[in-house]
Write a protein that holds these residues in place. Structure first.
Motif, PDB file in Angstrom:
ATOM      1  N   PHE A  19       0.831  -1.206   0.000  1.00 39.12           N
ATOM      2  CA  PHE A  19       0.000   0.000   0.000  1.00 39.12           C
ATOM      3  C   PHE A  19       0.868   1.260   0.000  1.00 39.12           C
ATOM      4  O   PHE A  19       0.607   2.212  -0.750  1.00 39.12           O
ATOM      5  CB  PHE A  19      -0.917   0.002   1.222  1.00 39.12           C
ATOM      6  N   ALA A  20       1.905   1.264   0.843  1.00 41.24           N
ATOM      7  CA  ALA A  20       2.779   2.438   0.951  1.00 41.24           C
ATOM      8  C   ALA A  20       3.487   2.720  -0.367  1.00 41.24           C
ATOM      9  O   ALA A  20       3.588   3.886  -0.792  1.00 41.24           O
ATOM     10  CB  ALA A  20       3.805   2.219   2.063  1.00 41.24           C
ATOM     11  N   ASN A  21       3.969   1.686  -1.030  1.00 43.90           N
ATOM     12  CA  ASN A  21       4.702   1.896  -2.279  1.00 43.90           C
ATOM     13  C   ASN A  21       3.786   2.303  -3.425  1.00 43.90           C
ATOM     14  O   ASN A  21       4.214   3.037  -4.317  1.00 43.90           O
ATOM     15  CB  ASN A  21       5.504   0.643  -2.635  1.00 43.90           C
ATOM     16  N   VAL A  22       2.544   1.827  -3.429  1.00 47.75           N
ATOM     17  CA  VAL A  22       1.581   2.305  -4.428  1.00 47.75           C
ATOM     18  C   VAL A  22       1.363   3.805  -4.240  1.00 47.75           C
ATOM     19  O   VAL A  22       1.385   4.585  -5.207  1.00 47.75           O
ATOM     20  CB  VAL A  22       0.246   1.545  -4.310  1.00 47.75           C
ATOM     21  N   LEU A  23       1.141   4.217  -2.989  1.00 46.40           N
ATOM     22  CA  LEU A  23       0.932   5.636  -2.689  1.00 46.40           C
ATOM     23  C   LEU A  23       2.145   6.472  -3.107  1.00 46.40           C
ATOM     24  O   LEU A  23       2.011   7.502  -3.779  1.00 46.40           O
ATOM     25  CB  LEU A  23       0.666   5.805  -1.194  1.00 46.40           C
ATOM     26  N   LEU A  24       3.345   6.014  -2.723  1.00 43.63           N
ATOM     27  CA  LEU A  24       4.555   6.782  -3.025  1.00 43.63           C
ATOM     28  C   LEU A  24       4.863   6.792  -4.518  1.00 43.63           C
ATOM     29  O   LEU A  24       5.353   7.803  -5.045  1.00 43.63           O
ATOM     30  CB  LEU A  24       5.738   6.196  -2.243  1.00 43.63           C
ATOM     31  N   ALA A  25       4.595   5.678  -5.205  1.00 39.20           N
ATOM     32  CA  ALA A  25       4.853   5.629  -6.644  1.00 39.20           C
ATOM     33  C   ALA A  25       4.011   6.664  -7.385  1.00 39.20           C
ATOM     34  O   ALA A  25       4.519   7.398  -8.246  1.00 39.20           O
ATOM     35  CB  ALA A  25       4.566   4.220  -7.181  1.00 39.20           C
ATOM     36  N   VAL A  26       2.724   6.734  -7.041  1.00 36.16           N
ATOM     37  CA  VAL A  26       1.837   7.708  -7.687  1.00 36.16           C
ATOM     38  C   VAL A  26       2.257   9.129  -7.336  1.00 36.16           C
ATOM     39  O   VAL A  26       2.352  10.009  -8.209  1.00 36.16           O
ATOM     40  CB  VAL A  26       0.373   7.462  -7.260  1.00 36.16           C
ATOM     41  N   LEU A  27       2.516   9.368  -6.051  1.00 41.42           N
ATOM     42  CA  LEU A  27       2.852  10.714  -5.583  1.00 41.42           C
ATOM     43  C   LEU A  27       4.160  11.214  -6.191  1.00 41.42           C
ATOM     44  O   LEU A  27       4.235  12.325  -6.734  1.00 41.42           O
ATOM     45  CB  LEU A  27       2.942  10.702  -4.051  1.00 41.42           C
ATOM     46  N   LYS A  28       5.215  10.378  -6.127  1.00 41.01           N
ATOM     47  CA  LYS A  28       6.527  10.821  -6.607  1.00 41.01           C
ATOM     48  C   LYS A  28       6.567  10.961  -8.125  1.00 41.01           C
ATOM     49  O   LYS A  28       7.204  11.882  -8.657  1.00 41.01           O
ATOM     50  CB  LYS A  28       7.610   9.847  -6.124  1.00 41.01           C
ATOM     51  N   THR A  29       5.885  10.065  -8.824  1.00 39.46           N
ATOM     52  CA  THR A  29       5.872  10.164 -10.282  1.00 39.46           C
ATOM     53  C   THR A  29       5.127  11.417 -10.740  1.00 39.46           C
ATOM     54  O   THR A  29       5.601  12.165 -11.617  1.00 39.46           O
ATOM     55  CB  THR A  29       5.226   8.907 -10.900  1.00 39.46           C
ATOM     56  N   ALA A  30       3.971  11.675 -10.123  1.00 41.77           N
ATOM     57  CA  ALA A  30       3.170  12.841 -10.505  1.00 41.77           C
ATOM     58  C   ALA A  30       3.892  14.146 -10.183  1.00 41.77           C
ATOM     59  O   ALA A  30       3.983  15.047 -11.031  1.00 41.77           O
ATOM     60  CB  ALA A  30       1.815  12.799  -9.792  1.00 41.77           C
ATOM     61  N   ILE A  31       4.415  14.251  -8.963  1.00 42.64           N
ATOM     62  CA  ILE A  31       5.115  15.477  -8.562  1.00 42.64           C
ATOM     63  C   ILE A  31       6.437  15.608  -9.304  1.00 42.64           C
ATOM     64  O   ILE A  31       6.878  16.716  -9.628  1.00 42.64           O
ATOM     65  CB  ILE A  31       5.343  15.511  -7.041  1.00 42.64           C
TER      66      ILE A  31
END
Length: 299
Positions: A19-31
């Motif tokens: 769950f944490a890596n899904v959240l971070l993957a979306v957040l870091k890629t978008a930003i």
């Protein structure tokens, strides 16, 4: 700890990491894209690869929990070591990719094609958030890994720790890139890649040891002999063999008893030895004690 509790805690740690890596993957890629930060975008790709292998680990963890069957009488716990091996392989691949990216960026800077000025302050904020979040995940997962002795969970804890280094390098690169020192970013990335590579090799080595039935030979031998020594009817310990099934041990021990004993008496001694070993050796799943007749000691 009980088998069911161990399985539930291990799966919870993996699910939390997923769950944490899904959240971070979306957040870091978008930003990373919106904030014009190649460093954060690269870290987002790293988190995306984490999601991929965590799905693999979750599948293997589910298979490890299957009950014994005719083909696998001791269960499927070796799947945990296979999952850890998969984590190690992904960690090594990530390290090579990060190092190669760092070399390419150094080349771009050298030829005047690259630069990392003007990254958004939001990119730096996300990098710092990732560091804090991964510190928590690393500590929590490591505690669960040591508690359950699950090699896949321990490997995941190591990977969370690697992500702290990767996010730190990205944050340092973004910070100094905003100040005009673009060369610090790839240099930090190359150092992090070496650290990650070392961790990946260590994970692969430890999981391979489990799959090769590596046991603490001399230490285990001494422990078994010390446990059996207080049993007066055991005249000698002839052989001690053990092999692993995931975190568990299965052991075969051959003892020598007085040759004039009846079969029933010998069986009672063997059962007593089995009970003592099960009581004093952690994660001993099964032990088989064989007894041979020997001549009694004099005096």
């Amino acid at each position: 700890m009980k088998e069911k509790n161990r399985e539930n805690e291990s799966i919870h740690a993996v699910n939390l990491g997923l769950f944490a890596n899904v959240l971070l993957a979306v957040l870091k890629t978008a930003i990373g894209i919106a904030g014009h930060s190649p460093a954060l975008l690269a870290d987002g790709v790293n988190s995306t690869s984490d999601v991929a292998y965590l799905i693999v680990v979750r599948v293997f963890m589910g298979m490890a929990g299957k009950p014994p069957d005719d083909e696998h009488p001791y269960g499927h716990r070796q799947m945990e070591s296979i999952a850890a091996l998969a984590v190690g392989a992904f960690v090594i691949a990530t390290a090579v990719a990060i190092f190669w990216d760092a070399i390419n960026r150094v080349y771009d800077l050298w030829t005047g094609q690259g630069g990392q000025g003007g990254a958004s302050v939001w990119a730096l904020a996300v990098g710092l958030f990732t560091i804090g979040f991964k510190i928590f995940l690393s500590a929590y997962t490591k505690r669960i890994g040591h508690k359950t002795r699950n090699p896949a969970v321990l490997a995941l804890a190591y990977d969370h720790r690697n992500d702290i280094f990767a996010a730190s390098a990205a944050s340092v690169g973004i910070f100094f890139g905003r100040l005009g020192y673009a060369w610090i970013d790839p240099l930090a990335g190359a150092v992090v890649a070496v650290v990650i590579l070392r961790t990946g090799i260590e994970i692969v080595r430890e999981s391979s040891d489990d799959l090769m039935d590596t046991v603490p030979g001399k230490e285990l031998d001494r422990q078994v002999r010390d446990i059996i020594a207080p049993v007066p009817e055991v005249l000698e310990v002839e052989e001690i063999f053990a092999h692993r099934f995931g975190p568990y041990l299965v052991m075969n021990v051959t003892i020598g008893v007085e040759g004039s004993m009846t079969v029933a008496e010998g069986d009672a001694i063997a059962s007593q030895v089995e009970e003592k070993l099960q009581k004093h050796i952690g994660l001993l799943k099964r032990v088989h004690v064989h007894y041979h007749p020997v001549q009694a000691r004099n005096g």
